[in-house]
Design a protein around this motif. Sequence first.
Motif, PDB file in Angstrom:
ATOM      1  N   ALA A   1       0.693  -9.982   6.705  1.00  0.00           N
ATOM      2  CA  ALA A   1      -0.507 -10.394   5.964  1.00  0.00           C
ATOM      3  C   ALA A   1      -0.172 -10.342   4.472  1.00  0.00           C
ATOM      4  O   ALA A   1       0.634  -9.500   4.051  1.00  0.00           O
ATOM      5  CB  ALA A   1      -1.679  -9.460   6.266  1.00  0.00           C
ATOM      6  N   PRO A   2      -0.770 -11.214   3.675  1.00  0.00           N
ATOM      7  CA  PRO A   2      -0.465 -11.220   2.237  1.00  0.00           C
ATOM      8  C   PRO A   2      -0.669  -9.860   1.567  1.00  0.00           C
ATOM      9  O   PRO A   2       0.128  -9.455   0.718  1.00  0.00           O
ATOM     10  CB  PRO A   2      -1.422 -12.270   1.667  1.00  0.00           C
ATOM     11  CG  PRO A   2      -1.746 -13.164   2.811  1.00  0.00           C
ATOM     12  CD  PRO A   2      -1.707 -12.279   4.041  1.00  0.00           C
ATOM     13  N   GLU A   3      -1.701  -9.143   1.964  1.00  0.00           N
ATOM     14  CA  GLU A   3      -1.985  -7.851   1.336  1.00  0.00           C
ATOM     15  C   GLU A   3      -1.001  -6.752   1.764  1.00  0.00           C
ATOM     16  O   GLU A   3      -1.009  -5.661   1.207  1.00  0.00           O
ATOM     17  CB  GLU A   3      -3.425  -7.414   1.614  1.00  0.00           C
ATOM     18  CG  GLU A   3      -3.754  -7.184   3.065  1.00  0.00           C
ATOM     19  CD  GLU A   3      -4.191  -8.440   3.833  1.00  0.00           C
ATOM     20  OE1 GLU A   3      -4.610  -8.278   4.999  1.00  0.00           O
ATOM     21  OE2 GLU A   3      -4.127  -9.563   3.299  1.00  0.00           O
ATOM     22  N   ARG A   4      -0.118  -7.047   2.722  1.00  0.00           N
ATOM     23  CA  ARG A   4       0.875  -6.063   3.182  1.00  0.00           C
ATOM     24  C   ARG A   4       2.280  -6.369   2.656  1.00  0.00           C
ATOM     25  O   ARG A   4       3.250  -5.760   3.097  1.00  0.00           O
ATOM     26  CB  ARG A   4       0.875  -6.010   4.709  1.00  0.00           C
ATOM     27  CG  ARG A   4      -0.497  -5.534   5.236  1.00  0.00           C
ATOM     28  CD  ARG A   4      -0.470  -5.213   6.664  1.00  0.00           C
ATOM     29  NE  ARG A   4       0.302  -3.996   6.906  1.00  0.00           N
ATOM     30  CZ  ARG A   4       0.593  -3.561   8.123  1.00  0.00           C
ATOM     31  NH1 ARG A   4       0.197  -4.214   9.193  1.00  0.00           N
ATOM     32  NH2 ARG A   4       1.299  -2.460   8.279  1.00  0.00           N
ATOM     33  N   GLU A   5       2.376  -7.301   1.698  1.00  0.00           N
ATOM     34  CA  GLU A   5       3.697  -7.698   1.212  1.00  0.00           C
ATOM     35  C   GLU A   5       4.473  -6.534   0.594  1.00  0.00           C
ATOM     36  O   GLU A   5       5.678  -6.393   0.822  1.00  0.00           O
ATOM     37  CB  GLU A   5       3.605  -8.851   0.220  1.00  0.00           C
ATOM     38  CG  GLU A   5       4.968  -9.371  -0.172  1.00  0.00           C
ATOM     39  CD  GLU A   5       4.932 -10.698  -0.893  1.00  0.00           C
ATOM     40  OE1 GLU A   5       6.009 -11.147  -1.285  1.00  0.00           O
ATOM     41  OE2 GLU A   5       3.844 -11.285  -1.061  1.00  0.00           O
ATOM     42  N   ALA A   6       3.823  -5.673  -0.172  1.00  0.00           N
ATOM     43  CA  ALA A   6       4.522  -4.531  -0.779  1.00  0.00           C
ATOM     44  C   ALA A   6       5.057  -3.598   0.312  1.00  0.00           C
ATOM     45  O   ALA A   6       6.202  -3.126   0.228  1.00  0.00           O
ATOM     46  CB  ALA A   6       3.600  -3.781  -1.732  1.00  0.00           C
TER      47      ALA A   6
END
Length: 117
Positions: A14-19
């Motif tokens: 998911a984009p918010e899990r990239e880090a």
Amino acid sequence: MARGIFYVETWPSAPEREAEYNHWYDHVHLPDVCSVEGFVGARRYAPADGNGPHVAIYEIEADDLQGAVQRLLAAFDAGEFRMSDAIQTDPPPVTRLLRLITTHDTAAARTSSPGES
């Protein structure tokens, strides 16, 4: 000894899990993969424009490039890798094994093929 790369395209789950994905990939997954016999280094790339997959390039040095990849896949199937749900697995990563045929060193201004002196 043959040299090649194992090319892998992946995405964060998911984009918010990239880090979280990047941290796991850099600090857990790359060392796990490079612990497999024949895998001698790795580089990761992210899309410059933010669109598209992340790419990992694993460097292989082995008498049998396909054998090195088979060892990698066997370790994965045996559960020897510490996986994360921050990586998308459906669809699965895109992979490709490529053998080195030529190098060019701009600083040395020479081109050679493996085995040439």
